[in-house]
Design an enzyme around this catalytic site. Structure first.
Site, PDB file in Angstrom:
ATOM      1  N   ILE A 460       0.952  -0.676   0.420  1.00 51.86           N
ATOM      2  CA  ILE A 460       0.298  -0.065   0.117  1.00 51.86           C
ATOM      3  C   ILE A 460       0.626   1.182  -0.052  1.00 51.86           C
ATOM      4  O   ILE A 460       0.824   2.395   0.292  1.00 51.86           O
ATOM      5  CB  ILE A 460      -0.567  -0.274   1.232  1.00 51.86           C
ATOM      6  N   GLN A 627       8.259   4.656   6.767  1.00 52.98           N
ATOM      7  CA  GLN A 627       6.947   4.619   7.792  1.00 52.98           C
ATOM      8  C   GLN A 627       7.376   4.940   9.240  1.00 52.98           C
ATOM      9  O   GLN A 627       5.309   6.417   9.528  1.00 52.98           O
ATOM     10  CB  GLN A 627       6.855   3.572   7.895  1.00 52.98           C
ATOM     11  N   GLU A 694       1.846   1.865  11.935  1.00 57.26           N
ATOM     12  CA  GLU A 694       1.110   2.389  12.928  1.00 57.26           C
ATOM     13  C   GLU A 694       1.606   3.412  13.673  1.00 57.26           C
ATOM     14  O   GLU A 694       1.520   3.918  14.044  1.00 57.26           O
ATOM     15  CB  GLU A 694       0.348   1.447  12.844  1.00 57.26           C
TER      16      GLU A 694
HETATM   17 MO1  MOS Z   1      -4.109   0.406   9.697  1.00 56.57          MO
HETATM   18  S1  MOS Z   1      -5.675   1.664  10.280  1.00 56.57           S
HETATM   19  O1  MOS Z   1      -5.123  -1.175  10.330  1.00 56.57           O
HETATM   20  O2  MOS Z   1      -4.654   0.075   8.075  1.00 56.57           O
END
Ligand code: MOS
Length: 736
Positions: A460, A627, A694
């Protein structure tokens, strides 16, 4: 010794992207393809009384105006939140156009399809919809209305709080935030009379396939979902949204390929957002800074039909040692589109509140905020009462403090100056759960001297192609440029979501096992009794140097075999996985932030960030730092700019564009220093790698709010931190 893992590897897909050859979803064109544009409701609460399509249907190039009565049957997908090949999850459960009730502004009420995008847009505008309108509820003040739940509890926090010498009792608000990846959500749907091929903007092609098969009423073998490249998602593309079913249904009705690209404005309406969250935090401590109680009570808004819980207590039970704790959640329904996970869902809003409260507690104690965290470091996960698989938060704190120069901090508000600017120094800790999703992968060794590794996970924008190729290259002893990674297609072995930071840990065992089995298959070509082994791409006699043997491609050609392959898989593990937890697995980190403040002109800038992250072994430090840097930038946006505003009159998100919904840009971002403390977490996989998508956003808002307080004396408890918060209450020279 690793030869490929742990090295700074540029993206293997980089050349495709910079040369424009990477095919994103909306880049796909097919003969006979037509364009679909949704008609969006202009009310947020009410009923459709009639739809007049007559003018639109007569317009040039228009093929159809679809609505509830002619779109064909769209069904509900049953929820299966069990991560794996059968997962079936979506946040907006109602199939599009299912009934005539309008529950949020921008809900799709019809779909115009035409030969060109411009014709479809004009036709969508020409559809006349009559509504019976009721007053929408987009009230910003949330009260616990429904789904009240105790999330975690231990000891007697009420008594401990009442008895404590030092108390903090504050509320922290977060506005709705809208995912704004540069790539718009899009679907390009093809129907061949029995099967669908769906090009989607998906963070999880396998889940998307499973959901759409149910909604379209066909066997899942008859749906193929492809996402080769994604212009990011931030969680907004984890689950299918209603445009996907609409595009597929239109393709089926018309027998033509259909492209539907969601507009930027629609992105604010119908493809999820991080919900508004209001949290009350109560902390108590002894005079020497030992926590005695922690309470976290939150309410988040959700939509009328769906129960989306923003899991703000995700990190709280394990973050600090505290004997008395209680965390509760509740929902409040609003006339808004269904919320969905956004980068670090739950933990990011949760840590904004709990880490801000820790900063306030440190101030009350007269204690350094780093020292307060160090003094409350737990030995085990006190919520689950199990050990941590690997936890190095203390090292993150001490390393960050060292690199930032924290010991030079003068804690007095507004006391630090540089070049006529007031400096604010703040910090916060962070955490994000580490999981390993179920994953399957295949590795092939081919007679052209290359290897192919495939898995139905997707990249992604994070670097998944590169780490998957690195893993195969490492295990096979091949240079990275001899390995082709193939992802993003449900025809490949089922792979994990690109979400929850759970994909990286999952692909390690699956790819390693598959590569090992491919080598087994190669050696087996010589017969069971052979005495051969494989080293760095060469097949040779056992005990002899690799140079004495032959390259594997020659070995394949000798046997007239084009390719051999091996399959591998990983079991799910961790909080998002499936196995029972023996260890509590999380990533940790610490942010140290400097802001500059000019009270004369009310200018606030983030001027320096040092972030130290404990995420196990870093497979690719180049992509890894990228990231964390991206997440820190998002943290600056979350802290200072991001906020979706709903018009109380009609429920419309009114800043539904990139001019009015402000995100951090280059000019807002100072020099960022990202450092990893590398302690492989081998409970999760043999390399000890955890996902890192994240963690870098968690805690950032609290660190910035802490720095802002240090500079200005104003404690902002409602994000984003606006200049007007500081103007009204800060002692400014022109007010004195
Ligand atoms: Mo993340 S909010 O699991 O793309």
């Amino acid at each position: 010794m690793m030869s490929v893992i742990g090295k700074e590897q540029p993206r293997v897909d980089g050349p495709l992207k910079v040369s424009g050859k990477a095919m994103y979803t909306s880049d796909h064109h097919f003969p006979g393809m037509v364009y679909a544009v949704p008609v969006c409701s202009t009310i947020a609460n009410g009923e459709i009384q009639g739809i007049d399509t007559s003018a639109a249907e007569k317009m040039a190039g228009v093929l159809a105006i679809f609505h509830r009565k002619n779109i064909g049957r769209l069904l509900r997908a049953a929820d299966n939140h069990h991560f794996g090949a059968d997962m079936s999850r979506l946040d907006e459960h109602r199939p599009p156009l299912e009934d005539d009730v309008i529950r949020y502004y921008g809900q799709y009420v019809a779909l115009a399809v035409a030969d060109s995008f411009e014709q479809a847009t004009a036709a969508a505008d020409a559809v006349k919809v009559r509504y019976r309108e009721h007053k929408p509820n987009v009230d910003e003040r949330l009260a616990a209305e429904t789904n009240q739940k105790v999330e975690s509890e231990r000891g007697d926090p009420v008594k401990a709080f009442a008895d404590a010498e030092i108390q903090v009792d504050q509320s922290y608000d977060l506005p709705p935030e809208t995912h704004n990846p540069i790539e718009l959500h899009a679907s390009v749907a093809l129907w061949d009379g029995s099967a669908f091929t769906l090009y989607e903007t998906s963070q999880g092609v396998v889940n998307h396939r499973n959901v759409l098969a149910q909604m379209l009423g066909v066997p899942k073998e008859n749906v193929r979902v492809i996402t080769k490249f994604l212009g990011s998602g931030f969680g907004g593309k984890l689950w299918p949204w209603t445009q996907s079913a609409l595009a597929a249904a239109a393709a089926r009705q018309l027998g033509r390929p259909v492209k539907l690209v969601v507009s930027r404005r629609m992105m604010f309406q119908s493809v999820g957002h991080r919900p508004r969250v209001q949290q009350r935090i109560r902390l108590s401590a002894t005079r020497d800074g030992k926590l005695t109680s922690l309470r976290q009570d939150w309410v988040n808004h959700t939509s009328i039909l769906d129960d989306y819980k923003e899991n703000c207590g995700e990190a709280t039970p394990q973050m600090y040692s505290v004997p008395n704790l209680r965390i509760t959640s509740a929902l409040a329904r609003r006339n808004v589109g269904t919320p969905t996970p956004m980068r670090g869902p739950g933990a990011v809003p949760g840590l904004w509140a709990t880490e801000s409260a820790m900063d306030e507690l440190a101030l009350k104690l007269g204690m350094d905020p780093v020292e307060l965290r160090l003094a409350n470091e737990p030995q085990i996960d006190e919520g689950l009462k199990i050990p941590f698989s690997s936890r190095h938060l203390k090292e993150c704190l001490s390393t960050g403090a060292e690199r930032f120069g924290w010991s030079k901090r003068d804690p007095r508000v507004g006391s630090m100056k540089r070049g006529g600017l007031t400096l604010g120094w703040g910090m916060a800790s962070c955490s994000w759960q580490a999981a390993r999703f179920p994953c399957a992968a295949t590795v092939e060794l081919r007679d052209d001297g290359t290897a192919r590794v495939s898995c139905a996970t997707q990249d992604i924008g994070t670097g998944s192609y590169t780490i998957v190729a690195q893993l195969a290259a490492e295990k096979l002893g091949l240079p990275l440029d001899k390995v082709e990674a193939v992802l993003g297609d449900t025809r490949l072995p089922p792979g994990p979501l690109s979400g929850g930071s759970g994909a990286a840990a999952a692909v390690v065992p699956a790819v390693f096992e598959a590569a090992g089995r491919a080598v087994d298959a190669l050696l087996a070509l010589a017969g069971k009794a052979s005495d051969l082994e494989y080293t760095n791409g060469r097949v040779h006699s056992r005990g002899e140097p690799a140079a004495s043997g032959v390259a594997f491609e020659d070995f394949l050609r000798l046997g007239s075999v084009r390719a051999v392959s091996g399959a591998g898989s990983s079991e799910g593990m961790g909080a998002f996985g499936t196995a029972k937890l023996a260890f509590s697995s999380h990533s940790f980190g610490a942010h140290f932030v400097e802001v500059t403040w000019q009270p004369e002109i009310a200018r606030l800038r983030v001027s320096r960030v040092v972030t130290v992250i404990d995420a196990g072994r870093i497979l690719n430090p180049l992509a890894g730092r990228n990231q964390i840097e991206g997440a820190v930038v998002m943290g600056i946006g979350m802290s200072l700019f991001e906020e979706t505003s709903y018009d109380p009159r009609n429920g419309a998100p009114i800043n539904s564009n990139l001019a009015d919904y402000i995100v951090a840009t280059n000019a807002d971002v100072p020099s960022l220093e990202v450092h990893f403390v590398e302690h492989p977490d081998t409970k999760l996989n043999e390399l000890g790698a955890r996902g890192i998508g994240e963690i870098g956003l968690a805690g950032m808002a609290a660190a910035i709010a802490s720095a802002v307080h240090h500079a200005t004396g104003v404690r902002v408890r409602e994000l984003p931190i606006k200049i007007e918060n500081l103007l009204i209450r800060a002692p400014a020279p022109y007010l004195s």
